[in-house]
Design a protein around this motif. Structure first.
Motif, PDB file in Angstrom:
ATOM      1  N   TYR A 253      -8.597  -8.753  23.118  1.00  0.00           N
ATOM      2  CA  TYR A 253      -8.974  -9.760  22.131  1.00  0.00           C
ATOM      3  C   TYR A 253     -10.408 -10.231  22.337  1.00  0.00           C
ATOM      4  N   ILE A 254     -10.750 -10.530  23.595  1.00  0.00           N
ATOM      5  CA  ILE A 254     -12.078 -11.107  23.832  1.00  0.00           C
ATOM      6  C   ILE A 254     -13.181 -10.099  23.534  1.00  0.00           C
TER       7      ILE A 254
ATOM      8  N   GLU B 138     -13.637  -9.610  19.880  1.00  0.00           N
ATOM      9  CA  GLU B 138     -14.369 -10.713  19.260  1.00  0.00           C
ATOM     10  C   GLU B 138     -15.854 -10.634  19.575  1.00  0.00           C
TER      11      GLU B 138
ATOM     12  N   LEU C 225     -18.291 -10.686  16.514  1.00  0.00           N
ATOM     13  CA  LEU C 225     -19.241 -11.774  16.284  1.00  0.00           C
ATOM     14  C   LEU C 225     -20.656 -11.238  16.216  1.00  0.00           C
TER      15      LEU C 225
ATOM     16  N   TYR D  41     -21.062  -9.522  12.800  1.00  0.00           N
ATOM     17  CA  TYR D  41     -21.193 -10.410  11.646  1.00  0.00           C
ATOM     18  C   TYR D  41     -22.659 -10.807  11.449  1.00  0.00           C
TER      19      TYR D  41
ATOM     20  N   GLY E 102     -12.441 -12.761  10.537  1.00  0.00           N
ATOM     21  CA  GLY E 102     -11.783 -13.914  11.125  1.00  0.00           C
ATOM     22  C   GLY E 102     -10.293 -13.898  10.845  1.00  0.00           C
TER      23      GLY E 102
ATOM     24  N   SER F  51      -8.584 -11.066  12.868  1.00  0.00           N
ATOM     25  CA  SER F  51      -8.453 -11.331  14.307  1.00  0.00           C
ATOM     26  C   SER F  51      -7.459 -12.468  14.547  1.00  0.00           C
TER      27      SER F  51
ATOM     28  N   PHE G 105     -12.767 -21.313   6.219  1.00  0.00           N
ATOM     29  CA  PHE G 105     -13.038 -21.210   7.640  1.00  0.00           C
ATOM     30  C   PHE G 105     -12.113 -22.091   8.466  1.00  0.00           C
TER      31      PHE G 105
ATOM     32  N   ILE H  98      -8.868 -20.454   8.862  1.00  0.00           N
ATOM     33  CA  ILE H  98      -8.868 -19.429   9.919  1.00  0.00           C
ATOM     34  C   ILE H  98      -8.672 -20.087  11.285  1.00  0.00           C
TER      35      ILE H  98
ATOM     36  N   LEU I 197      -5.810 -19.472  14.299  1.00  0.00           N
ATOM     37  CA  LEU I 197      -6.055 -19.291  15.735  1.00  0.00           C
ATOM     38  C   LEU I 197      -5.288 -20.338  16.529  1.00  0.00           C
TER      39      LEU I 197
ATOM     40  N   PHE J   1      -5.097 -17.673  28.620  1.00  0.00           N
ATOM     41  CA  PHE J   1      -5.521 -17.012  27.391  1.00  0.00           C
ATOM     42  C   PHE J   1      -6.032 -18.052  26.390  1.00  0.00           C
TER      43      PHE J   1
ATOM     44  N   PHE K 168      -9.603 -18.961  26.734  1.00  0.00           N
ATOM     45  CA  PHE K 168     -10.486 -17.936  26.181  1.00  0.00           C
ATOM     46  C   PHE K 168     -10.536 -18.042  24.659  1.00  0.00           C
TER      47      PHE K 168
ATOM     48  N   VAL L 120     -13.705 -18.550  22.175  1.00  0.00           N
ATOM     49  CA  VAL L 120     -14.027 -17.600  21.114  1.00  0.00           C
ATOM     50  C   VAL L 120     -14.061 -18.304  19.768  1.00  0.00           C
TER      51      VAL L 120
ATOM     52  N   ALA M 243     -17.242 -20.129  19.326  1.00  0.00           N
ATOM     53  CA  ALA M 243     -18.341 -19.209  19.030  1.00  0.00           C
ATOM     54  C   ALA M 243     -18.267 -18.740  17.586  1.00  0.00           C
ATOM     55  N   GLU M 244     -17.025 -18.473  17.148  1.00  0.00           N
ATOM     56  CA  GLU M 244     -16.857 -17.987  15.782  1.00  0.00           C
ATOM     57  C   GLU M 244     -17.255 -19.066  14.776  1.00  0.00           C
TER      58      GLU M 244
ATOM     59  N   VAL N 246     -21.114 -19.151  14.649  1.00  0.00           N
ATOM     60  CA  VAL N 246     -21.646 -18.027  13.880  1.00  0.00           C
ATOM     61  C   VAL N 246     -21.336 -18.200  12.400  1.00  0.00           C
TER      62      VAL N 246
ATOM     63  N   ILE O  53     -23.904 -18.516   9.222  1.00  0.00           N
ATOM     64  CA  ILE O  53     -23.927 -17.567   8.108  1.00  0.00           C
ATOM     65  C   ILE O  53     -23.764 -18.300   6.783  1.00  0.00           C
TER      66      ILE O  53
END
Lengths: 502, 101
Positions: free
Chosen positions: A141-142, A145, A149, A152, A176, A179, B33, B36, B40, B62, B65, B69, B72-73, B76, B80
């Motif tokens: 997974y990591i 990503e 990322l 993108y 997104g 995932s 977004f 999403i 998660l 997990f 982590f 992530v 970070a998503e 980003v 965008i």
């Protein structure tokens, strides 16, 4: 667990390629800061570090072991020849892409941000190298990503253009969601088995009292995430838009490297998690949980048919290549559907050849777009007379993508069909063959524009610099030579089929 | 009081469905977004619930982590969206129609 310094140093031996890439990321960032005015150093650093990484990857062809293994359990990474092959594909594609980027007028537009560009490319490489050898759902997974990322951002790298930022946002949303779906599948699999390691999950699910239907559902959710990366059919919606909108070097990169990483992950996931035994002829006996054969065959027929038929009425070359890449994902999935080592061999040969021909096709499209500023098919009218080198090369790459002899694409398809027929999947082989015939139409349509339309006085004459000529020949010669003399590539593939443990 | 694991799983499945429906029906990129992120987080909740049920710390590890992530998503993603807004002055995804068929 004994965490001695010797243990750590010993484990680091197995991730040398990843370490080199990580160091290069830092190096690129600092070079960009210190030598602010001399951006042309960056590609040189990138190319050198890719060569060093390549050297360490070649070392891995001799290894067959777990790495980063906590005491009493299986490792996070499986270092094996199979992974090493896909790492070579990724590194080769990255090498070519960096040479592409030096020439691309789209990338040159934003020359003050070149430091970020190469950093992000290396971020993608790092993600892909880890994804290829990951044997643990957390790491999968990591690293997936990390790969996503970076891509993108790269898809929208020239942010001034509207087409670019639209592609980037669409990629981000589709990525997104898939995932997120994949993560939900991972969490269910973790709940059922209590482990995240693929090898451990495999030994845990041998027990018959497993909640079957939940496990099937979770596997399909994980397949969604991987299917997005390889752009297989029901998860392909991003592909045409992103391929058309992104800068051409990035499009080419997504079509080879990202797809190679996705396929390596898919094969490792299916084979390692669900295998029961391998018989003497190399056919995999999978656990009776989910019928992977039917499932993959359905997905692949859908991808091939949809990709090929949608490509028929495309006028933008990048979009056409996007649909062709969906169709090729379908062909490649057939190699997995065979569920045998011979199918795996076919996938590996296909990828080795696909890398040359697809990168070549994108290179020519990029060189033409550098001059004309568009990828529209009407702008290709008459180029066969004014720019012979580019047109002949494009013709050869397209013939190879169709799979006609004497090009390498024929060999790739040949091995795939041999694997299918050996497994007595004649119907599927016939469908794939018919699809190849359909694909001939749209590839040849481009050649018609090149050669059968008379050159007008305003048809541009596209000069090719020495570096670009070398680059074209680097991709063109293997495409032709491997079509006639393919023993080395088959021998190389035979070394690469061995996955850790099987 | 001890809460049984089924309740956690039902809640997280519900959150997941809300996320999927949000992605499919909402037209504003930022709301998409957020949906999403909801997907998660539902996976995170499943993971933590199973982790405590199985007495196994891997799930909680997990989740850390995944949170990193997701952050970070989000960074980003918002960058965008801003890049798009500067070009087009809208973030309605129905109006993103340069690239089609």
């Amino acid at each position: 667990m004994e965490l001695s310094i010797n243990y750590i140093l010993n484990e680091l031996n197995f991730i040398k390629p990843e370490l080199v890439i990580s160091i290069s990321i830092v190096l690129i960032v600092f070079t960009d800061l210190i030598f602010d005015k001399r951006k042309q150093i960056l590609p040189v650093i990138s190319l050198i570090s890719l060569l060093i990484t390549g050297y360490f990857v070649i070392e891995q062809f001799g290894m067959n072991t777990f790495a980063i293994a906590p005491a009493g359990s299986k490792g996070m990474l499986a270092v094996d020849p199979f992974g090493a092959f896909f790492k070579m594909v990724v590194l080769f594609a990255s090498f070519i892409i960096i040479l592409f980027s030096i020439n691309s007028s789209e990338i040159k537009l934003s020359s003050d941000r070149h430091g970020e560009y190469y950093t992000l490319i290396f971020g993608m490489i790092l993600g892909m190298l880890f994804v290829i050898s990951a044997a643990d759902l957390i790491l999968i997974y990591i690293s997936l990503e990390l790969l996503s990322l970076s891509s993108y951002v790269l898809a929208g790298f020239t942010k001034q253009s509207l087409r670019n930022s639209e592609a980037s946002l669409k990629y981000l949303i589709y990525g997104g969601v898939s995932s997120g779906i994949m993560l939900f599948g991972i969490s269910i699999i973790y709940g059922i088995t209590g482990s995240t390691n693929l090898y451990e999950i495999n030994s845990l699910i041998q027990a018959p009292q497993l909640p079957n239907i939940t496990f099937i559902l979770a596997s399909i959710l994980i397949f969604t995430g991987i299917g997005f990366k390889i752009s297989a059919a029901p998860f392909h919606f991003w592909t045409p838009d992103v391929y058309e909108g992104a800068p051409i070097p990035i499009t080419a990169y997504l079509s080879i490297a990202s797809k190679a990483a996705g396929f390596a992950l898919l094969i490792r996931f299916v084979k390692v998690t669900f295998i029961q035994s391998i018989n003497t002829e190399g056919y995999w006996q999978l656990l009776n949980i989910i019928d992977w054969k039917t499932f993959v065959v359905l997905i692949s027929i859908l991808s091939m048919t949809l990709g090929n038929f949608a490509a028929l009425w495309q006028n933008n070359l990048k979009r056409l290549l996007a649909y062709s890449s969906i169709a090729h994902a379908g062909y490649l999935l057939l190699g997995l559907a065979v569920l045998s080592n011979q199918g795996l061999l076919a996938i590996i040969i296909y990828f080795a050849i696909y890398a040359f021909m697809n990168l070549g096709a994108f290179l020519i499209v990029m060189l033409i777009a550098n001059k004309t500023g568009s990828e529209d098919m009407d702008d290709y009218n008459g180029l066969g007379f004014t720019s012979p080198l580019l047109s002949v090369s494009l013709a050869i790459f397209f013939i190879s993508l169709t799979g006609l002899p004497p090009t390498a694409g024929f060999i790739a398809k040949l091995y795939l069909f041999i694997a299918l027929i050996d497994a007595e999947m004649i119907t599927v082989a016939v469908i794939a063959l018919l699809n190849t015939v359909v694909s001939l139409y749209y590839y040849v349509r481009v050649l018609k524009h090149l050669y059968l339309v008379k050159a007008e006085p305003d048809t541009p004459i596209i000069g090719v610099s020495a570096l670009n000529t070398v680059l074209i020949l680097m991709l063109l010669i293997p495409t032709l030579v491997f079509g006639i003399y393919f023993t080395p590539i088959v021998d190389f593939a035979k070394v690469s089929v061995s996955l850790l443990g099987f | 009081m001890h809460i049984q694991i089924e309740y956690y799983l039902i809640l997280s499945a519900f959150m997941f469905i809300v996320g999927v429906v949000g992605v499919l029906t909402r037209r504003n990129a930022i709301v998409v977004f957020m949906s999403i992120e909801l997907m998660l987080n539902s996976a995170n909740l499943t993971m933590v619930a199973f982790s405590s049920y199985l007495g196994n710390a891997v799930g909680q590890l997990f989740v850390f982590f995944v949170m990193a992530v997701a952050a970070a998503e989000a960074a980003v993603g918002l960058a965008i969206i801003i890049a798009l807004f500067r070009n087009k002055l809208t973030i309605n995804i129905d109006e993103l129609n340069i690239l089609k068929w």
